[in-house]
Enzyme design. Structure first.
Site, PDB file in Angstrom:
ATOM      1  N   ASP A 183      31.127  17.967  78.906  1.00  0.00           N
ATOM      2  CA  ASP A 183      30.645  19.309  78.589  1.00  0.00           C
ATOM      3  C   ASP A 183      31.535  20.009  77.560  1.00  0.00           C
ATOM      4  O   ASP A 183      32.655  20.413  77.881  1.00  0.00           O
ATOM      5  CB  ASP A 183      30.621  20.109  79.896  1.00  0.00           C
ATOM      6  CG  ASP A 183      30.149  21.533  79.709  1.00  0.00           C
ATOM      7  OD1 ASP A 183      29.478  21.822  78.704  1.00  0.00           O
ATOM      8  OD2 ASP A 183      30.447  22.368  80.589  1.00  0.00           O
ATOM      9  N   ASP A 348      27.312  23.255  72.659  1.00  0.00           N
ATOM     10  CA  ASP A 348      27.494  22.910  74.059  1.00  0.00           C
ATOM     11  C   ASP A 348      26.708  21.662  74.474  1.00  0.00           C
ATOM     12  O   ASP A 348      25.514  21.736  74.743  1.00  0.00           O
ATOM     13  CB  ASP A 348      27.070  24.122  74.910  1.00  0.00           C
ATOM     14  CG  ASP A 348      27.289  23.900  76.398  1.00  0.00           C
ATOM     15  OD1 ASP A 348      27.783  22.828  76.785  1.00  0.00           O
ATOM     16  OD2 ASP A 348      26.962  24.820  77.173  1.00  0.00           O
TER      17      ASP A 348
END
Ligand SMILES: *[C@@H]1O[C@H](CO)[C@@H](O)[C@H](O)[C@H]1NC(C)=O
Ligand SMILES: *[C@@H]1O[C@H](CO)[C@@H](O)[C@H](O)[C@H]1NC(C)=O
Ligand SMILES: *[C@@H]1O[C@H](CO)[C@@H](O)[C@H](O)[C@H]1NC(C)=O
Ligand SMILES: *[C@@H]1O[C@H](CO)[C@@H](O)[C@H](O)[C@H]1NC(C)=O
Ligand SMILES: *[C@@H]1O[C@H](CO)[C@@H](O)[C@H](O)[C@H]1NC(C)=O
Ligand SMILES: *[C@@H]1O[C@H](CO)[C@@H](O)[C@H](O)[C@H]1NC(C)=O
Ligand SMILES: *[C@@H]1O[C@H](CO)[C@@H](O)[C@H](O)[C@H]1NC(C)=O
Length: 465
Positions: A183, A348
């Site tokens: 992530d 992201d």
């Protein structure tokens, strides 16, 4: 449903390269394998009625999944306004100091056609953006170069959304392997330790090992829930490269919404300045600090393995802050019509879709005839006629970056409707009014390179072939 794809995450000399899978909806995209064999990309997995082999089938919008992600984005970025204005940050140690400036390797270095053991084989369709490279391309795995490290990832596709990309990391001297979500939108590492109530595997530290607990509590919001535990340290690695005393949140409580996911924990690759659980350096920062890598860069490419990363050069965007991988966004466009506005975009990998402030979403969908805000999913989503042909682009640094149409269209409302839901979602009240979250929907089209010297680069991904 999980698609076992050939995906690689390469913390390497030049880049850490995540090769995740193409979207479920882009059935004819090239798939990359590391075993020298060829395979087609997986077909669309939809909510049930359509054949998973029908490449022309339109998938259905999965409201449950999408609304769940919207909620989790709101939670994940709850502190974003504060962080982006410099409040509450941990110190930045600039672990990239001493590393040379990163230069992308030239494409010619890699586009080899000789096949041999250890070469990566890539199936490609016949039509390519540059008109070349038909058939199979063999490329030398970059991760074999010194100072590189590679984390093969799997794309977890569920209900026709790419939910997360995960791979193996090992914990402790005995190298207990756990599957970890990757992530770039957060900065903590957390993993269940001796977690009796966790569904997925947890790490059981060896009494004789290096595991140390600081006794401090830690909490990380994840999905629509949260995990909590104790800040701890231990040896953490990818393959045979390890960080001796990596700080992480040793989780003993995990909320239920994690139960259906194929991972045990999460690796945050944003800047340690926004670490909220450990308040300490990230795994990647510690690798830099220990000079384990040859360059202070990692890169993420969805659905491909081409060390040139791309079918074109990398265009760089300077970071606005060393918090999220945050860069200036100048607007959005539909075909050649632009909606210009100054925004901050967080790049992201841990988010599937694209989220923008409510006003921006309104202005953007105004550019698509026949579109409207939908009410039935609790707000945030917009529909548009499925048969509309459009090129949706995000603008960074005055340049437009198109999103593959199959990724922008996140599904038909239902069998009787001619309307589809768009992959640009409006963020609700209370959210910074200039923040955009740019997830996998965009990153599948653009090979992304994350440079600790303070920039994010995009190059056209071979996904777009
Ligand atoms: C594939 O899906 C399309 C659109 O739903 C349909 O018209 C077509 O008959 C399907 N083809 C097959 C082979 O199932
Ligand atoms: C790439 O090629 C150009 C022109 O041939 C050369 O000047 C440059 O040094 C090369 N870059 C790398 C990283 O090899
Ligand atoms: C490419 O085109 C050739 C000839 O048209 C065809 O035989 C072949 O199957 C195609 N390959 C792929 C991967 O689509
Ligand atoms: C890791 O922490 C332990 C305990 O504090 C210490 O003995 C050891 O030297 C540390 N290792 C490194 C590489 O910093
Ligand atoms: C995690 O749990 C889920 C649900 O039980 C399961 O499908 C998955 O295989 C597990 N994954 C791992 C890595 O243990
Ligand atoms: C991390 O920093 C935050 C904000 O300063 C603080 O509330 C929290 O207690 C700290 N956590 C740890 C484990 O030190
Ligand atoms: C975008 O361009 C395509 C191709 O020229 C055209 O068919 C389509 O109608 C345009 N869409 C919009 C919303 O302007």
């Amino acid at each position: 449903m999980s698609s076992q794809l050939a995906i690689q995450f390469t913390l390497f000399v030049f880049t850490l390269s995540t090769q995740a899978s193409p979207t479920a909806s882009r059935a004819t995209l090239p798939t990359v394998l590391t075993d020298g064999s060829e395979r087609r990309a997986p077909q669309a997995h939809d909510s049930g009625t359509l054949s998973t082999n029908n490449v022309t089938a339109i998938r259905f919008f999965n409201a449950e999944r999408a609304t769940r992600e919207l909620k989790s984005v709101m939670t994940k970025y709850a502190n974003a306004g504060k962080f982006l204005s410099g409040i509450g940050l941990n110190p930045d140690t600039h672990p990239e100091k001493g590393y040379p400036e990163f230069h992308a390797p030239n494409k010619s270095t890699f586009s080899q056609t000789t096949s041999s053991a250890g070469m990566v084989s890539l199936t490609s369709s016949n039509t390519t953006a540059d008109g070349s490279n038909q058939g199979i391309i063999h490329v030398t795995p970059v991760a074999r170069q010194p100072g590189t490290l590679q984390m093969p990832l799997t794309d977890w596709i569920s209900d026709s959304m790419d939910i997360l990309y995960y791979g193996a990391m090992n914990f402790g001297q005995k190298q207990t392997v756990l599957q970890i979500d990757v992530d770039t939108g957060s900065a903590d590492l957390w993993v269940p330790v001796n977690c009796k109530r966790c569904t997925n595997a947890s790490y059981l530290p060896d009494r004789k090992g290096n595991y140390q607990s600081t006794g401090k509590k830690c909490t990380v919001t994840y999905g629509t829930g949260r995990v909590s535990g104790i800040v701890s340290q231990d040896t953490v690695g990818i393959g045979n490269t390890a960080v001796a005393n990596q700080t992480f949140c040793a989780v003993t409580k995990v909320s239920n919404d994690l139960d259906d996911e194929p991972v045990s924990g999460l690796l945050g690759l944003a800047f340690g300045s926004i670490a909220q659980a450990s308040n300490d350096s990230t795994f990647f920062e510690n690798l830099l600090e220990s000079k384990a890598l040859a360059a202070s860069v990692f890169s993420v490419c969805f659905g491909c393995y081409d060390p040139t990363k791309a079918m074109g050069p990398i265009t760089w965007n300077n970071l606005e802050s060393r918090t999220y991988w945050s860069i200036t966004m100048n607007g959005l466009s539909v075909n050649d019509t632009q909606h210009q506005t100054k925004l901050t975009a967080a790049i992201d990998t841990g988010t599937s879709l694209i989220y923008v402030p409510a006003e921006v979403a309104d202005a953007f969908y105004d550019l698509i005839p026949g579109s409207s805000a939908t009410v039935q999913y609790g707000g945030g989503f917009y529909s548009f006629p499925c048969d509309t042909k459009l090129t949706v682009s995000l603008m960074f640094g005055g340049q437009s970056y198109a999103i593959h149409p199959a990724d922008f269209n996140i599904g038909k409302i239902d069998d009787d409707s001619g309307d589809c839901i768009g992959g640009i979602i409006s963020l609700g009240d209370g959210f910074p009014n200039n923040l955009v979250i740019v997830g996998d929907e965009f990153l599948k089209s653009w090979y992304s390179v994350y440079d600790y010297s303070g920039r994010v680069g995009f190059a056209p991904s071979i996904n777009n072939r």
